[in-house]
Scaffold this motif. Structure first.
Motif, PDB file in Angstrom:
ATOM      1  N   SER A  17       0.828  -1.200   0.000  1.00 57.31           N
ATOM      2  CA  SER A  17       0.000   0.000   0.000  1.00 57.31           C
ATOM      3  C   SER A  17       0.865   1.254   0.000  1.00 57.31           C
ATOM      4  O   SER A  17       2.000   1.236   0.489  1.00 57.31           O
ATOM      5  CB  SER A  17      -0.889   0.036   1.246  1.00 57.31           C
ATOM      6  N   ARG A  19       0.064   5.770   0.266  1.00 55.71           N
ATOM      7  CA  ARG A  19      -0.899   6.872   0.287  1.00 55.71           C
ATOM      8  C   ARG A  19      -0.251   8.096  -0.316  1.00 55.71           C
ATOM      9  O   ARG A  19       0.762   8.595   0.193  1.00 55.71           O
ATOM     10  CB  ARG A  19      -1.376   7.192   1.703  1.00 55.71           C
ATOM     11  N   TYR A  80      -6.053  13.158  -1.065  1.00 59.61           N
ATOM     12  CA  TYR A  80      -5.294  11.933  -0.844  1.00 59.61           C
ATOM     13  C   TYR A  80      -5.737  10.843  -1.819  1.00 59.61           C
ATOM     14  O   TYR A  80      -6.869  10.839  -2.306  1.00 59.61           O
ATOM     15  CB  TYR A  80      -5.500  11.433   0.589  1.00 59.61           C
ATOM     16  N   GLN A  82      -5.420   6.773  -1.358  1.00 58.03           N
ATOM     17  CA  GLN A  82      -4.977   5.573  -0.661  1.00 58.03           C
ATOM     18  C   GLN A  82      -4.994   4.429  -1.655  1.00 58.03           C
ATOM     19  O   GLN A  82      -6.041   4.134  -2.250  1.00 58.03           O
ATOM     20  CB  GLN A  82      -5.900   5.274   0.517  1.00 58.03           C
ATOM     21  N   ASN A  84      -4.265   0.470  -2.140  1.00 59.26           N
ATOM     22  CA  ASN A  84      -4.048  -0.836  -1.508  1.00 59.26           C
ATOM     23  C   ASN A  84      -3.968  -1.927  -2.562  1.00 59.26           C
ATOM     24  O   ASN A  84      -4.380  -1.729  -3.696  1.00 59.26           O
ATOM     25  CB  ASN A  84      -5.186  -1.147  -0.536  1.00 59.26           C
TER      26      ASN A  84
END
Length: 126
Positions: A17, A19, A80, A82, A84
């Motif tokens: 992951s 960010r 942002y 994110q 994953n």
């Protein structure tokens, strides 16, 4: 002067992951749609995700749906992404962009966006 600065990119193994952050300066973007795009070597820049000024509406590319989440903190003038379950095919330079129309709808196409950051490299190893 309007400026968007991305950060948070790097090298990560598949399944990992990251960010990304996009900090805006020069004016507030709290009334603007924001988006993330990416460009892999030899390919055209493509849409990744977008969200409206309030964050209430989001759209994602099919290739990232369920793995990536776009969000914003208007108090910090920051957006942002994110990411994953990263895959090698996610490797690209990621760009933040702002649609300077106030209260505009979310938009998946490059032409909607007037202001762009310099990009941050994301590399996913297999």
């Amino acid at each position: 002067q309007v400026q968007l600065v991305e950060s948070g990119g790097g090298l990560v193994q598949a399944g990992g992951s990251l960010r990304l952050s996009c900090a805006a300066s020069g004016r507030t973007f709290s009334r603007n749609t924001m988006g993330w795009f990416r460009q892999a070597p030899g390919k055209e820049r493509e849409f990744v995700a977008t969200l409206t000024w309030s964050g209430a509406i989001t759209y994602y590319a099919e290739s990232v749906k369920g793995r990536f989440t776009i969000s914003r903190d208007n108090a910090k003038n920051t957006v942002y992404l994110q990411m994953n379950s990263l895959k090698p095919e996610d490797t690209a330079v990621y760009y933040c962009a702002a649609d300077l129309r106030e209260y505009g709808p979310g938009c998946r196409i490059l032409a909607c966006y007037d202001s762009w950051g310099q990009g941050t490299q994301v590399t996913v190893s297999s």
